[in-house]
Scaffold this motif. Sequence first.
Motif, PDB file in Angstrom:
ATOM      1  N   PHE A  16       0.797  -1.120  -0.069  1.00 16.84           N
ATOM      2  CA  PHE A  16       0.150   0.055  -0.112  1.00 16.84           C
ATOM      3  C   PHE A  16       0.974   1.273   0.013  1.00 16.84           C
ATOM      4  CE2 PHE A  16      -2.187   3.381   2.092  1.00 16.84           C
ATOM      5  CZ  PHE A  16      -3.453   3.481   1.403  1.00 16.84           C
ATOM      6  N   LEU A  17       1.932   1.277   0.749  1.00 14.80           N
ATOM      7  CA  LEU A  17       2.936   2.419   0.650  1.00 14.80           C
ATOM      8  C   LEU A  17       3.542   2.572  -0.371  1.00 14.80           C
ATOM      9  CD1 LEU A  17       3.944   4.455   2.792  1.00 14.80           C
ATOM     10  CD2 LEU A  17       5.899   3.062   3.200  1.00 14.80           C
ATOM     11  N   LYS A  18       3.896   1.658  -1.177  1.00 11.92           N
ATOM     12  CA  LYS A  18       4.566   1.830  -2.563  1.00 11.92           C
ATOM     13  C   LYS A  18       3.626   2.625  -3.281  1.00 11.92           C
ATOM     14  CE  LYS A  18       7.524  -2.249  -2.189  1.00 11.92           C
ATOM     15  NZ  LYS A  18       7.678  -3.498  -2.754  1.00 11.92           N
ATOM     16  N   ILE A  19       2.324   2.204  -3.374  1.00 12.32           N
ATOM     17  CA  ILE A  19       1.289   3.070  -4.107  1.00 12.32           C
ATOM     18  C   ILE A  19       1.344   4.389  -3.907  1.00 12.32           C
ATOM     19  CG2 ILE A  19      -1.089   3.023  -4.735  1.00 12.32           C
ATOM     20  CD1 ILE A  19      -1.276  -0.065  -4.345  1.00 12.32           C
ATOM     21  N   GLU A  21       3.359   6.050  -2.161  1.00 12.81           N
ATOM     22  CA  GLU A  21       4.532   6.816  -2.563  1.00 12.81           C
ATOM     23  C   GLU A  21       4.665   7.289  -4.200  1.00 12.81           C
ATOM     24  OE1 GLU A  21       7.594   4.335  -1.450  1.00 12.81           O
ATOM     25  OE2 GLU A  21       7.675   5.129   0.679  1.00 12.81           O
ATOM     26  N   GLN A  22       4.099   6.227  -5.053  1.00 11.57           N
ATOM     27  CA  GLN A  22       3.820   6.789  -6.751  1.00 11.57           C
ATOM     28  C   GLN A  22       2.992   7.598  -6.693  1.00 11.57           C
ATOM     29  OE1 GLN A  22       2.612   2.941  -7.978  1.00 11.57           O
ATOM     30  NE2 GLN A  22       4.694   2.122  -8.241  1.00 11.57           N
ATOM     31  N   LEU A  23       1.750   7.906  -5.931  1.00 12.78           N
ATOM     32  CA  LEU A  23       0.661   8.875  -6.036  1.00 12.78           C
ATOM     33  C   LEU A  23       1.148  10.011  -5.173  1.00 12.78           C
ATOM     34  CD1 LEU A  23      -2.221   6.808  -5.381  1.00 12.78           C
ATOM     35  CD2 LEU A  23      -1.375   7.446  -7.774  1.00 12.78           C
ATOM     36  N   GLY A  24       2.185  10.081  -4.492  1.00 14.13           N
ATOM     37  CA  GLY A  24       2.580  11.281  -3.738  1.00 14.13           C
ATOM     38  C   GLY A  24       1.589  11.802  -2.615  1.00 14.13           C
ATOM     39  N   ASP A  25       0.745  10.899  -2.157  1.00 11.08           N
ATOM     40  CA  ASP A  25      -0.182  11.465  -1.255  1.00 11.08           C
ATOM     41  C   ASP A  25       0.027  11.610   0.021  1.00 11.08           C
ATOM     42  OD1 ASP A  25      -0.580   8.763  -0.756  1.00 11.08           O
ATOM     43  OD2 ASP A  25      -2.693   8.602  -1.233  1.00 11.08           O
ATOM     44  N   GLY A  26       1.330  11.028   0.571  1.00 13.65           N
ATOM     45  CA  GLY A  26       1.807  11.337   2.105  1.00 13.65           C
ATOM     46  C   GLY A  26       1.579  10.304   3.043  1.00 13.65           C
ATOM     47  N   TRP A  27       1.259   9.092   2.805  1.00  9.48           N
ATOM     48  CA  TRP A  27       1.131   7.889   3.814  1.00  9.48           C
ATOM     49  C   TRP A  27       2.689   7.714   4.117  1.00  9.48           C
ATOM     50  CZ3 TRP A  27      -3.029   5.379   6.035  1.00  9.48           C
ATOM     51  CH2 TRP A  27      -4.483   5.635   5.630  1.00  9.48           C
ATOM     52  N   LEU A 159     -12.020   9.689   5.556  1.00 12.00           N
ATOM     53  CA  LEU A 159     -10.739   9.388   4.763  1.00 12.00           C
ATOM     54  C   LEU A 159     -11.067   8.840   3.362  1.00 12.00           C
ATOM     55  CD1 LEU A 159      -7.673   8.723   4.901  1.00 12.00           C
ATOM     56  CD2 LEU A 159      -8.234   6.731   6.178  1.00 12.00           C
ATOM     57  N   GLN A 160     -10.466   9.597   2.576  1.00 11.15           N
ATOM     58  CA  GLN A 160     -11.103   9.179   1.114  1.00 11.15           C
ATOM     59  C   GLN A 160      -9.522   8.769   0.328  1.00 11.15           C
ATOM     60  OE1 GLN A 160     -14.233   9.149   0.029  1.00 11.15           O
ATOM     61  NE2 GLN A 160     -15.086  10.082   1.792  1.00 11.15           N
ATOM     62  N   LEU A 161      -9.469   7.848  -0.351  1.00  9.68           N
ATOM     63  CA  LEU A 161      -8.499   7.312  -1.363  1.00  9.68           C
ATOM     64  C   LEU A 161      -8.777   7.790  -2.731  1.00  9.68           C
ATOM     65  CD1 LEU A 161      -7.401   3.898   0.098  1.00  9.68           C
ATOM     66  CD2 LEU A 161      -6.384   5.900   0.688  1.00  9.68           C
ATOM     67  N   ALA A 162      -7.691   8.312  -3.003  1.00  7.78           N
ATOM     68  CA  ALA A 162      -7.740   8.473  -4.674  1.00  7.78           C
ATOM     69  C   ALA A 162      -7.860   7.365  -5.381  1.00  7.78           C
ATOM     70  CB  ALA A 162      -6.532   8.948  -5.240  1.00  7.78           C
ATOM     71  N   ASN A 163      -8.781   7.632  -6.470  1.00  5.00           N
ATOM     72  CA  ASN A 163      -9.593   6.327  -7.184  1.00  5.00           C
ATOM     73  C   ASN A 163      -8.175   5.730  -8.032  1.00  5.00           C
ATOM     74  OD1 ASN A 163     -12.031   6.723  -6.825  1.00  5.00           O
ATOM     75  ND2 ASN A 163     -12.156   7.984  -8.694  1.00  5.00           N
ATOM     76  N   ALA A 164      -6.984   6.238  -8.117  1.00  3.40           N
ATOM     77  CA  ALA A 164      -5.691   5.567  -8.468  1.00  3.40           C
ATOM     78  C   ALA A 164      -5.427   4.539  -7.707  1.00  3.40           C
ATOM     79  CB  ALA A 164      -4.540   6.705  -8.588  1.00  3.40           C
ATOM     80  N   TYR A 165      -5.789   4.453  -6.662  1.00  6.13           N
ATOM     81  CA  TYR A 165      -5.492   3.118  -5.722  1.00  6.13           C
ATOM     82  C   TYR A 165      -5.832   1.933  -6.525  1.00  6.13           C
ATOM     83  CZ  TYR A 165      -2.983   5.566  -1.815  1.00  6.13           C
ATOM     84  OH  TYR A 165      -2.254   6.128  -0.948  1.00  6.13           O
ATOM     85  N   GLY A 166      -7.199   1.911  -6.781  1.00  2.00           N
ATOM     86  CA  GLY A 166      -7.850   0.694  -7.512  1.00  2.00           C
ATOM     87  C   GLY A 166      -7.291   0.490  -8.874  1.00  2.00           C
ATOM     88  N   LEU A 167      -6.345   1.403  -9.384  1.00  2.00           N
ATOM     89  CA  LEU A 167      -5.913   1.016 -10.940  1.00  2.00           C
ATOM     90  C   LEU A 167      -4.426   0.384 -10.667  1.00  2.00           C
ATOM     91  CD1 LEU A 167      -7.084   4.459 -12.381  1.00  2.00           C
ATOM     92  CD2 LEU A 167      -8.328   2.151 -12.485  1.00  2.00           C
ATOM     93  N   SER A 168      -3.780   0.399  -9.378  1.00  2.00           N
ATOM     94  CA  SER A 168      -2.462   0.224  -9.521  1.00  2.00           C
ATOM     95  C   SER A 168      -2.468  -1.249  -9.450  1.00  2.00           C
ATOM     96  CB  SER A 168      -1.888   0.785  -8.258  1.00  2.00           C
ATOM     97  OG  SER A 168      -2.649   0.327  -6.988  1.00  2.00           O
ATOM     98  N   LYS A 169      -1.357  -1.723  -9.751  1.00  2.00           N
ATOM     99  CA  LYS A 169      -1.254  -3.210  -9.763  1.00  2.00           C
ATOM    100  C   LYS A 169      -0.114  -3.525  -8.734  1.00  2.00           C
ATOM    101  CE  LYS A 169      -3.083  -4.048 -14.338  1.00  2.00           C
ATOM    102  NZ  LYS A 169      -3.661  -4.931 -14.990  1.00  2.00           N
TER     103      LYS A 169
END
Length: 169
Positions: A16-19, A21-27, A159-169
């Motif tokens: 989850f943290l790798k995703i 970091e790719q999105l740059g959202d601060g987790w 706490l909302q996650l970006a939709n891009a989390y669902g698109l990552s593999k």
Amino acid sequence: MSEMTWKDFLSQAQEFLKISEQLGDGWVLHEKDANEPNTFLKYSHKIKCQESKDSDFTLINVEYHIVYSVSYQVPMLFFQAHRSDGSLLDLEATWRVFMPDTASKDLYQMLTQTEHPVLFRPFMALHPCRTAEVLDQFGQPSANRVLTFISLYGPHVKLQLANAYGLSK
């Protein structure tokens, strides 16, 4: 079954943290020490809200922690909310801000104040008693139950996650 081991939780939290970091959202992954369950995901952001119907809108800083529950063997969501003056929202104020439409008789079963299992200080927490059951309702097991858990439970406490989390593999 959606119960998970500590190692599963840690591995999926790191994915989850790798995703993130790719999105740059601060987790971030906070590690107190190498012992179980002393590592958790952490995220902070500000929300605009009204503490009561008669009050003005204000900014509240919210810090979320996704922690492994040893007892229930599932992820668990803890959070603290602070006003801009640094004061902590009490339980009733938290209910008004985060769960205004929930019947008062149901609130204690869903969101309560409890001791954080790693930091040993009071935090608000969504009760984990039905988490495994909720995660099992999807039929096919999730590839990342930590991500699924945050996606399902996070919106209940803003706490909302970006939709891009669902698109990552």
